[in-house]
Scaffold this motif. Sequence first.
Motif, PDB file in Angstrom:
ATOM      1  N   PRO A 552       0.805  -1.226   0.000  1.00  0.00           N
ATOM      2  CA  PRO A 552       0.000   0.000   0.000  1.00  0.00           C
ATOM      3  C   PRO A 552       0.837   1.276   0.000  1.00  0.00           C
ATOM      4  O   PRO A 552       0.310   2.349  -0.280  1.00  0.00           O
ATOM      5  CB  PRO A 552      -0.812  -0.110   1.301  1.00  0.00           C
ATOM      6  N   GLU A 553       2.153   1.148   0.295  1.00  0.00           N
ATOM      7  CA  GLU A 553       2.979   2.357   0.308  1.00  0.00           C
ATOM      8  C   GLU A 553       3.479   2.712  -1.090  1.00  0.00           C
ATOM      9  O   GLU A 553       4.131   3.714  -1.284  1.00  0.00           O
ATOM     10  CB  GLU A 553       4.152   2.182   1.284  1.00  0.00           C
ATOM     11  N   LYS A 554       3.164   1.839  -2.073  1.00  0.00           N
ATOM     12  CA  LYS A 554       3.639   2.082  -3.443  1.00  0.00           C
ATOM     13  C   LYS A 554       2.492   2.484  -4.354  1.00  0.00           C
ATOM     14  O   LYS A 554       1.334   2.119  -4.106  1.00  0.00           O
ATOM     15  CB  LYS A 554       4.268   0.794  -3.994  1.00  0.00           C
ATOM     16  N   THR A 555       2.806   3.196  -5.416  1.00  0.00           N
ATOM     17  CA  THR A 555       1.781   3.563  -6.393  1.00  0.00           C
ATOM     18  C   THR A 555       1.450   2.337  -7.244  1.00  0.00           C
ATOM     19  O   THR A 555       2.222   1.367  -7.289  1.00  0.00           O
ATOM     20  CB  THR A 555       2.272   4.673  -7.343  1.00  0.00           C
ATOM     21  N   VAL A 556       0.330   2.404  -7.939  1.00  0.00           N
ATOM     22  CA  VAL A 556      -0.052   1.300  -8.822  1.00  0.00           C
ATOM     23  C   VAL A 556       1.020   1.091  -9.882  1.00  0.00           C
ATOM     24  O   VAL A 556       1.385  -0.045 -10.211  1.00  0.00           O
ATOM     25  CB  VAL A 556      -1.434   1.590  -9.468  1.00  0.00           C
ATOM     26  N   VAL A 598      -1.012   7.114  -1.206  1.00  0.00           N
ATOM     27  CA  VAL A 598      -0.483   5.806  -0.815  1.00  0.00           C
ATOM     28  C   VAL A 598      -0.286   5.813   0.703  1.00  0.00           C
ATOM     29  O   VAL A 598      -0.284   6.875   1.329  1.00  0.00           O
ATOM     30  CB  VAL A 598       0.874   5.488  -1.502  1.00  0.00           C
ATOM     31  N   ALA A 599      -0.091   4.639   1.273  1.00  0.00           N
ATOM     32  CA  ALA A 599       0.073   4.552   2.728  1.00  0.00           C
ATOM     33  C   ALA A 599       1.380   5.222   3.151  1.00  0.00           C
ATOM     34  O   ALA A 599       2.416   5.046   2.509  1.00  0.00           O
ATOM     35  CB  ALA A 599       0.063   3.080   3.145  1.00  0.00           C
ATOM     36  N   THR A 616      -4.296   3.517   8.546  1.00  0.00           N
ATOM     37  CA  THR A 616      -2.950   3.900   8.139  1.00  0.00           C
ATOM     38  C   THR A 616      -3.030   5.275   7.487  1.00  0.00           C
ATOM     39  O   THR A 616      -3.815   5.453   6.550  1.00  0.00           O
ATOM     40  CB  THR A 616      -2.385   2.899   7.110  1.00  0.00           C
ATOM     41  N   PRO A 617      -2.258   6.238   7.945  1.00  0.00           N
ATOM     42  CA  PRO A 617      -2.318   7.557   7.319  1.00  0.00           C
ATOM     43  C   PRO A 617      -1.844   7.489   5.863  1.00  0.00           C
ATOM     44  O   PRO A 617      -1.019   6.634   5.513  1.00  0.00           O
ATOM     45  CB  PRO A 617      -1.349   8.410   8.149  1.00  0.00           C
ATOM     46  N   LEU A 618      -2.378   8.362   5.051  1.00  0.00           N
ATOM     47  CA  LEU A 618      -2.012   8.379   3.633  1.00  0.00           C
ATOM     48  C   LEU A 618      -1.160   9.603   3.341  1.00  0.00           C
ATOM     49  O   LEU A 618      -1.206  10.601   4.053  1.00  0.00           O
ATOM     50  CB  LEU A 618      -3.277   8.449   2.774  1.00  0.00           C
ATOM     51  N   LYS A 619      -0.365   9.491   2.297  1.00  0.00           N
ATOM     52  CA  LYS A 619       0.329  10.689   1.796  1.00  0.00           C
ATOM     53  C   LYS A 619       0.160  10.714   0.281  1.00  0.00           C
ATOM     54  O   LYS A 619      -0.041   9.667  -0.362  1.00  0.00           O
ATOM     55  CB  LYS A 619       1.800  10.653   2.181  1.00  0.00           C
TER      56      LYS A 619
END
Length: 715
Positions: A552-556, A598-599, A616-619
């Motif tokens: 989830p921390e990465k872009t598609v 993303v996360a 989970t916070p997003l940025k």
Amino acid sequence: MTVRARRFPGLAAGVVGIATLLAASAADPPAEKKAAPDTAGFRDAAAPFLKQHCVSCHGAEKPKGGLSLAALDPDLVNGKDVEAWKAVFERVTLGEMPPDSEPRPDAKATARVLTWVRAELEKAGEKPADAERKLQLPGHGNRVDHDALFDGTVTAPSASPPRVWRMSTHAYASFVPRVSGLGGKGKVVIPQPFSTSSADGFKDFAALFAVDEPTVGQLMRNARRIVEAQTAAKGGKSVKEFAALLAGTGPPADADVAAAVRKQFHLVLLREPTADELARFAGLVKKNVADAGREIGVKTALAAVLLLPEALYKVELGAGKPDAHGRVMLAPRELAYALAFALSDDPPDAALLKAADGGKLATAADARRELGRLLAGNPANLPRVMRFFEEYFEFPNAEEVFKDVQVERGNQWKPEVLVSDTRHLIRYVVGKDKDVFRELLTTNKSFVAYKTGPDGKPVAPVPPKNSKKADLGIDPVGVYGLPKDWPWTPDQPVELPGDRAGILTQPSWLAAYAANNETQPIQRGKWVRERLLGGVVPDLPIGVDAKLPDAPEKTVRERLAAVTHETYCWQCHRKMNDLGLPFEQFDYLGRSRTAEPVADLAAPKVPPKKGQATVTPLKDVPLDRTGRIAFSGVPGLDGPVPTAVEMVKKIAATDRARQVFVRHAFRFWMGRNETLADAPTLLAADKAYVESGGSLRALLTSLLTSDAFLYRWAK
Ligand code: HEC
Ligand code: HEC
């Protein structure tokens, strides 16, 4: 395929008709007499082809795939190498060998080899290969070499195979109320007996459907329901000739029988029975009445007419003396039906029938005259013309894809509004009938929550009611990227902000090619590869876990690259990824965006509310909107593209994209994929379109008066 007519004695006449027709359509061509191998064909066509294109990899030593093609036995009847020849036939037919890392073999040389192998396989008693069956399915039309179709070198006259084409589900839905008064137009109040294709591509191909046993069962139950409605005193469409025949006891009067049979023929087939048919069905009525009594006897005989092949199929066999090329033209009635069902879900109107029965539907010029009349209004108002665009772009799928916002924020996500807007845009562009294909891909105009009143005039669209809670991001205005103070005007189409152009940036299309909370760049890129560039992407192999990694921390974009850049995956994915990634600018609802959330794993976790999961916070990560056109086969087209809109505009300006559109129109209206032999029809259609300044009406007229449409190969 077998249809056991005996089990249903009462309806024998109709069912035997279906069975005969099924046998005729499903049977293999009669086996030719065992003949000597065509060694000259091997020497001149097959051997040099294998030597030039295959033996470098499939030689005698360590051949690729364990298959040596260095010394195949040209005598297939002998049987030694039949399996190898079958494999060669399949891979070459599907365009899979030689692999696309190698130079493409000449299309006509390929066709000669395949003709030879096919003939020899038949001599050896082999059935036409599955490969050919696959080539006939929707979604596989692009396998015919594009340049060979449009380079003008194929000049042989073309025709379509003689065939029967099952009525579509839409046509059946229109048929039932018409003959029985059951339900309204388009509303099936009795079960739909026909299946539709779940495969990609066009839904109504002639080769897709045969009527199998369960279908026959449903058709027979429906036929009884229809006859009940036709003979009911109340409700339905009570027919007086049927009531007259049902009244009374004992053997029915000849005149009453004839009147009822003739009436049912007129209702169902829009014509008089022939003398022979009249005698046959009158006999059936009498026999049934004698066997089963007045009521059951009459009703079963009337139901049998509903099951005649002519009622369930468009019959396209052609008639008359074959011309010099061995072709016959569609019989006038066949042509009337072909034209009517090309454009609508209903049989020919009175004028078409009159022309057919009066000897005025016998030439291409006659067909052209009738099309002038039928296409006089906005063609997009004709059901099958709109359906073509729906099945080509597939934007109505937006209504099928569940979106998470539906749960999160109540009922505000209204995909049907977006789908309807796109239909209005298509009507608008087709109505102008100028440069239709390019306009559909590049116009910055759009309809927004557009509505018309009962008089067809636009009425003011309504903003969402609970505007306090409303998130302008998912109401129509927000999805289209219009400003918050947009006046909700009925004066439409309106111009959208600069990053939108055409159907592929309509929220309906983007939401259709996305999952419930995530975009699907692969699906979007596959669409561009196949439907604009005319390319082929082999099916996803069984066994590949086609999922993005859970990160989830990465872009598609990053997650996609992480799995598909491996050599094995990339041989297919290089054809899709870079064409789909520019659309990342639009999220899974079709909203334009400049960043992707993303996360944020570094940020402190937000403590969960009671009973809820940890959040989970997003940025926001700035969005990469770039892509690349590659392997297009179009000189000057390949290269990087800055945005989706730039990419689509660049592709839409090419001859290739326009011709690929013409190929799709051909498929939809002929109900089959094109073959090399259809090249002249495609070229003529493309020419008519270009010379008319991009008129859909001209394109349709050309296709529906072409040899492929009008002629059938004589048996
Ligand atoms: C550049 C090398 C190369 C060339 C040229 C090539 N092939 Fe292949 N072929 C392969 C490889 C690698 C495989 C195995 C992988 C696969 O099945 O896709 C294969 C597999 C096959 C198979 C399947 C074998 C089996 O038993 O499953 C057939 C049939 C085939 N090739 C036919 C041909 C024909 C016909 C030609 C020429 C028109 C040709 N190939 C040209 C590399 C090549
Ligand atoms: C022979 C061609 C081929 C190969 C090889 C291939 N793919 Fe695909 N892949 C496809 C096609 C076609 C689709 C689109 C499927 C569809 O139509 O739904 C796809 C879709 C996907 C998707 C997206 C699914 C979605 O929901 O949109 C992922 C992820 C994927 N493939 C991963 C992989 C990975 C990882 C590999 C290698 C291990 C791989 N693929 C190898 C053809 C291929």
